[in-house]
Enzyme design. Sequence first.
Site, PDB file in Angstrom:
ATOM      1  N   CYS A 113      37.931  26.623 -33.952  1.00 30.41           N
ATOM      2  CA  CYS A 113      36.866  26.282 -33.345  1.00 30.41           C
ATOM      3  C   CYS A 113      37.378  26.091 -31.868  1.00 30.41           C
ATOM      4  O   CYS A 113      37.912  25.104 -31.416  1.00 30.41           O
ATOM      5  CB  CYS A 113      36.091  25.222 -33.729  1.00 30.41           C
ATOM      6  SG  CYS A 113      34.425  24.895 -32.740  1.00 30.41           S
ATOM      7  N   CYS A 116      35.482  23.012 -29.767  1.00 25.47           N
ATOM      8  CA  CYS A 116      35.501  21.809 -30.238  1.00 25.47           C
ATOM      9  C   CYS A 116      35.994  21.708 -31.511  1.00 25.47           C
ATOM     10  O   CYS A 116      37.128  21.977 -31.596  1.00 25.47           O
ATOM     11  CB  CYS A 116      33.933  20.995 -30.246  1.00 25.47           C
ATOM     12  SG  CYS A 116      32.566  22.239 -31.007  1.00 25.47           S
ATOM     13  N   SER A 117      35.568  21.131 -32.591  1.00 28.17           N
ATOM     14  CA  SER A 117      35.996  21.216 -33.917  1.00 28.17           C
ATOM     15  C   SER A 117      35.252  21.263 -35.138  1.00 28.17           C
ATOM     16  O   SER A 117      35.161  20.550 -36.159  1.00 28.17           O
ATOM     17  CB  SER A 117      36.809  19.847 -33.964  1.00 28.17           C
ATOM     18  OG  SER A 117      35.716  18.695 -33.934  1.00 28.17           O
ATOM     19  N   CYS A 118      34.250  22.426 -34.839  1.00 29.03           N
ATOM     20  CA  CYS A 118      33.232  22.854 -35.994  1.00 29.03           C
ATOM     21  C   CYS A 118      34.011  22.771 -37.613  1.00 29.03           C
ATOM     22  O   CYS A 118      35.332  23.513 -37.338  1.00 29.03           O
ATOM     23  CB  CYS A 118      32.550  23.820 -35.896  1.00 29.03           C
ATOM     24  SG  CYS A 118      31.397  23.653 -34.385  1.00 29.03           S
TER      25      CYS A 118
END
Length: 212
Positions: A113, A116-118
């Site tokens: 991602c 961000c950090s999906c």
Amino acid sequence: MSGHDHHHHHDHDHEHSELSETELRVRALESILTEKGYVDPAALDELIQTYETKVGPRNGAQVIARAWSDPAYRARLLADATPAILELGYAGRQGEHIVAVENTPDLHNMVVCTLCSCYPWPVLGLPPVWYKAAPYRSRAVKDPRGVLKDFDVTLPEATKIKVWDSTAEIRYLVVPLRPAGSEGMSEEQLAELVTRDSMIGTGLARPPAGVA
């Protein structure tokens, strides 16, 4: 011919600002509880690590083991992963729309991602620290083969690498190659071969005991 594709269809929305706010609140609460002596930071870190590496990914391992052993389920998983995963009882926030991508001898999938950090929480638990870190998020797109080497994974030059960029709407689950020598193993035994990293694409499934 070697190479890699970058599938980029980001549509990061308000969920990420909510997630950031939540993380800030959690950290503030953790600080307060630690200061008051209610929480042992080391014990909390161990709990988080357990959920990242053991408890959470076990759900995904069950999904992969079923796909390896049941061709009809595998077809449903690859066609529409979310309802197929729900068949095993796994659903929830951050798992509303999961897409399964399958590794083959000629194609290796890896998930990142970039903004961000999906991450698909229902099947993988909490994202590891490195998944959220800027170096991984940037290098996975630019140099996926180099990143894989950092994880001790060396693929044949002829194997194509495809990088999938998770978004607030779509999260990906890699179906790793079933390891040689696992024929005849039960689903429970197969699940033990599936690692968290193999479902992100930064690792491979474990070979069965006694198989080189």
